[in-house]
Design an enzyme around this catalytic site. Sequence first.
Site, PDB file in Angstrom:
ATOM      1  N   ASN A 195      50.162  44.559  44.502  1.00 23.81           N
ATOM      2  CA  ASN A 195      49.914  43.182  44.067  1.00 23.81           C
ATOM      3  C   ASN A 195      50.595  42.990  42.714  1.00 23.81           C
ATOM      4  OD1 ASN A 195      48.890  40.691  43.375  1.00 23.81           O
ATOM      5  ND2 ASN A 195      46.785  41.400  43.019  1.00 23.81           N
ATOM      6  N   HIS A 216      41.066  36.543  45.415  1.00 26.89           N
ATOM      7  CA  HIS A 216      41.148  37.500  44.307  1.00 26.89           C
ATOM      8  C   HIS A 216      40.316  36.978  43.132  1.00 26.89           C
ATOM      9  CE1 HIS A 216      42.725  40.052  41.163  1.00 26.89           C
ATOM     10  NE2 HIS A 216      43.230  40.827  42.106  1.00 26.89           N
ATOM     11  N   GLU A 225      36.576  45.059  45.495  1.00 28.01           N
ATOM     12  CA  GLU A 225      37.236  45.092  44.187  1.00 28.01           C
ATOM     13  C   GLU A 225      36.293  44.579  43.106  1.00 28.01           C
ATOM     14  OE1 GLU A 225      41.592  44.751  43.131  1.00 28.01           O
ATOM     15  OE2 GLU A 225      40.933  42.685  43.000  1.00 28.01           O
TER      16      GLU A 225
END
Length: 239
Positions: A10, A95, A155
């Site tokens: 990423n 995200h 995450e």
Amino acid sequence: MENKPLVVGNWKATKTIEETIDWVKKAKRGLEEAKKADIVLCAPFTSLPFLVSLFQDTNVKVGAQDVSKFKKGAYTGEVTVEMLDGLVSHCIVGHSERRKYFGETDDNVIEKVKLLLEFKITPILCVSDLNQLNSYIDRGKEIIENYDKIVFVYEPPNAISGGDAYRPDNPEDASKNAGLIGEKLGKKVVMLYGGSINSENVVSFFSKPNIDGGLVGQASTYPDEFVRIFDSIKLIGPK
Ligand code: PGA
């Protein structure tokens, strides 16, 4: 590990077109020789056509970092799923940086997942914790129904590298929490861990149960370091 681990780079908001081409020059051979992992590189929209062309007919797949929640229309500045169709195989969604800096909500994330699934682009769905997964599930049965078409990423936002500093989660905790998220989904899903993975700590994460690979930010922006991650992966035995 039964399947090969999946490593998703990423780049975030880094790399001009010139830097993109230079990165590929430096990393291409090493990535093509990395047979022990599957590789997806998620890059800024402007880099995507270059990456697709430079990695054509290789083992390296290309993904986007976000997509519009709208399919088409008067939405100045948006990049839609129709524009990504035929270009990328994967797309990151939800995200924590999109939430923190751009006000992305769980409702937006679900809309995006639905659009990506409709266009057969694999969503790489970031999940910060179990509460967030519950909120996704409350908003859309698509997450559960399409569990095998989605790549999930556990995450924790505080494990994401900051500046030059890596601050990874403890691999035991990451494995435990990734396992809880997988259990809640109730199926065998592909579950990555994300947060400060680099060539030195990758084995400690990927050799744990419940972790099928990783979302790699900072370390993916350096071509040599990204390739070293695949050298480290060669050391992982069966789990
Ligand atoms: P990091 O980023 O590897 O730099 O911590 C991971 C991510 O945010 O995807």
